[in-house]
Design a protein around this motif. Structure first.
Motif, PDB file in Angstrom:
ATOM      1  N   LEU A  48      -0.211   3.627  -8.219  1.00 21.44           N
ATOM      2  CA  LEU A  48      -0.621   2.152  -7.883  1.00 21.44           C
ATOM      3  C   LEU A  48      -0.569   2.106  -6.741  1.00 21.44           C
ATOM      4  O   LEU A  48      -1.643   1.314  -6.009  1.00 21.44           O
ATOM      5  CB  LEU A  48       0.463   1.443  -8.596  1.00 21.44           C
ATOM      6  N   GLN A  49       0.333   2.393  -5.670  1.00 25.25           N
ATOM      7  CA  GLN A  49       0.299   2.286  -4.199  1.00 25.25           C
ATOM      8  C   GLN A  49      -0.885   2.943  -3.670  1.00 25.25           C
ATOM      9  O   GLN A  49      -1.621   2.486  -2.804  1.00 25.25           O
ATOM     10  CB  GLN A  49       1.484   3.022  -3.622  1.00 25.25           C
ATOM     11  N   ALA A  50      -1.107   4.239  -4.341  1.00 27.14           N
ATOM     12  CA  ALA A  50      -2.361   4.763  -3.719  1.00 27.14           C
ATOM     13  C   ALA A  50      -3.770   4.042  -4.092  1.00 27.14           C
ATOM     14  O   ALA A  50      -4.847   3.778  -3.192  1.00 27.14           O
ATOM     15  CB  ALA A  50      -2.537   6.261  -4.434  1.00 27.14           C
TER      16      ALA A  50
ATOM     17  N   LEU B  16      -6.476   2.450  -1.609  1.00 34.78           N
ATOM     18  CA  LEU B  16      -7.985   3.017  -1.737  1.00 34.78           C
ATOM     19  C   LEU B  16      -8.640   1.897  -1.887  1.00 34.78           C
ATOM     20  O   LEU B  16      -9.777   1.878  -1.095  1.00 34.78           O
ATOM     21  CB  LEU B  16      -7.923   3.672  -3.106  1.00 34.78           C
ATOM     22  N   ASN B  17      -8.419   0.642  -2.161  1.00 32.24           N
ATOM     23  CA  ASN B  17      -9.138  -0.553  -2.079  1.00 32.24           C
ATOM     24  C   ASN B  17      -9.428  -1.029  -0.786  1.00 32.24           C
ATOM     25  O   ASN B  17     -10.486  -1.496  -0.451  1.00 32.24           O
ATOM     26  CB  ASN B  17      -8.620  -1.400  -3.071  1.00 32.24           C
ATOM     27  N   ILE B  18      -8.552  -0.895   0.073  1.00 34.39           N
ATOM     28  CA  ILE B  18      -8.497  -1.266   1.571  1.00 34.39           C
ATOM     29  C   ILE B  18      -9.564  -0.362   2.219  1.00 34.39           C
ATOM     30  O   ILE B  18     -10.292  -0.649   2.948  1.00 34.39           O
ATOM     31  CB  ILE B  18      -7.254  -1.659   2.103  1.00 34.39           C
ATOM     32  N   ILE B  19      -9.142   1.023   2.082  1.00 32.17           N
ATOM     33  CA  ILE B  19     -10.027   2.241   2.712  1.00 32.17           C
ATOM     34  C   ILE B  19     -11.333   2.208   2.171  1.00 32.17           C
ATOM     35  O   ILE B  19     -12.346   2.497   3.208  1.00 32.17           O
ATOM     36  CB  ILE B  19      -9.149   3.361   2.360  1.00 32.17           C
ATOM     37  N   ARG B  20     -11.645   1.892   0.939  1.00 31.33           N
ATOM     38  CA  ARG B  20     -13.171   2.147   0.669  1.00 31.33           C
ATOM     39  C   ARG B  20     -14.001   0.725   1.167  1.00 31.33           C
ATOM     40  O   ARG B  20     -15.193   1.101   1.073  1.00 31.33           O
ATOM     41  CB  ARG B  20     -13.221   1.815  -0.919  1.00 31.33           C
ATOM     42  N   GLU B  21     -13.338  -0.037   2.011  1.00 29.93           N
ATOM     43  CA  GLU B  21     -14.264  -0.823   2.507  1.00 29.93           C
ATOM     44  C   GLU B  21     -14.960  -0.287   3.735  1.00 29.93           C
ATOM     45  O   GLU B  21     -16.272  -0.550   4.034  1.00 29.93           O
ATOM     46  CB  GLU B  21     -13.672  -2.180   3.268  1.00 29.93           C
ATOM     47  N   LYS B  22     -14.525   0.708   4.359  1.00 26.80           N
ATOM     48  CA  LYS B  22     -15.127   1.621   5.373  1.00 26.80           C
ATOM     49  C   LYS B  22     -15.370   2.901   5.255  1.00 26.80           C
ATOM     50  O   LYS B  22     -16.148   3.451   5.925  1.00 26.80           O
ATOM     51  CB  LYS B  22     -14.098   1.532   6.714  1.00 26.80           C
TER      52      LYS B  22
END
Length: 120
Positions: A99-101, A105-111
């Motif tokens: 869940l933490q990952a 991932l949702n934040i990182i996938r923006e860039k």
């Protein structure tokens, strides 16, 4: 008569309360369970358990450039460059739960849109 019924009712409530408290006071000190928990913790320390986010899997030059770009975008997040012949992997983060990952991932996938979550 009314007083007697009230006293009996209060007495029964008191007895039920005492037994209820005693029932919750039982602790199991099972040595086998404690031993298994200690073994599981030792195993997790040595073998690792958790998740990372993999940004890239492929050529060395591209992996290094993505890792550097990630360090600039997200300073303070752990990054790792790993070589599994013949590919280089740019991995970031140390997450205990999936869940933490996934949240990261949702934040990182923006860039970094090719990022995926992998178990350690």
């Amino acid at each position: 008569m009314k007083k007697r019924n009230i006293i009996i009712t209060l007495f029964l409530i008191l007895i039920i309360g005492v037994f209820n408290i005693k029932a919750q006071d039982n602790q199991t000190d099972n040595k086998d369970i404690i031993s298994l928990i200690a073994k599981k913790r030792a195993y997790n320390k040595n073998n690792g358990s958790g998740y990372r986010i993999q940004l890239y899997n492929g050529l060395e030059k591209r992996a290094k450039s993505l890792r550097y770009r990630f360090q600039v975008e997200y300073p303070g997040v752990y990054t790792k460059l790993k070589y599994d012949q013949p590919d280089w992997k740019a991995q970031v983060g140390n997450y205990k739960t999936r869940l933490q990952a996934d949240k990261a991932l949702n934040i990182i996938r923006e860039k970094f849109n090719g990022a995926i979550v992998i178990p350690i």
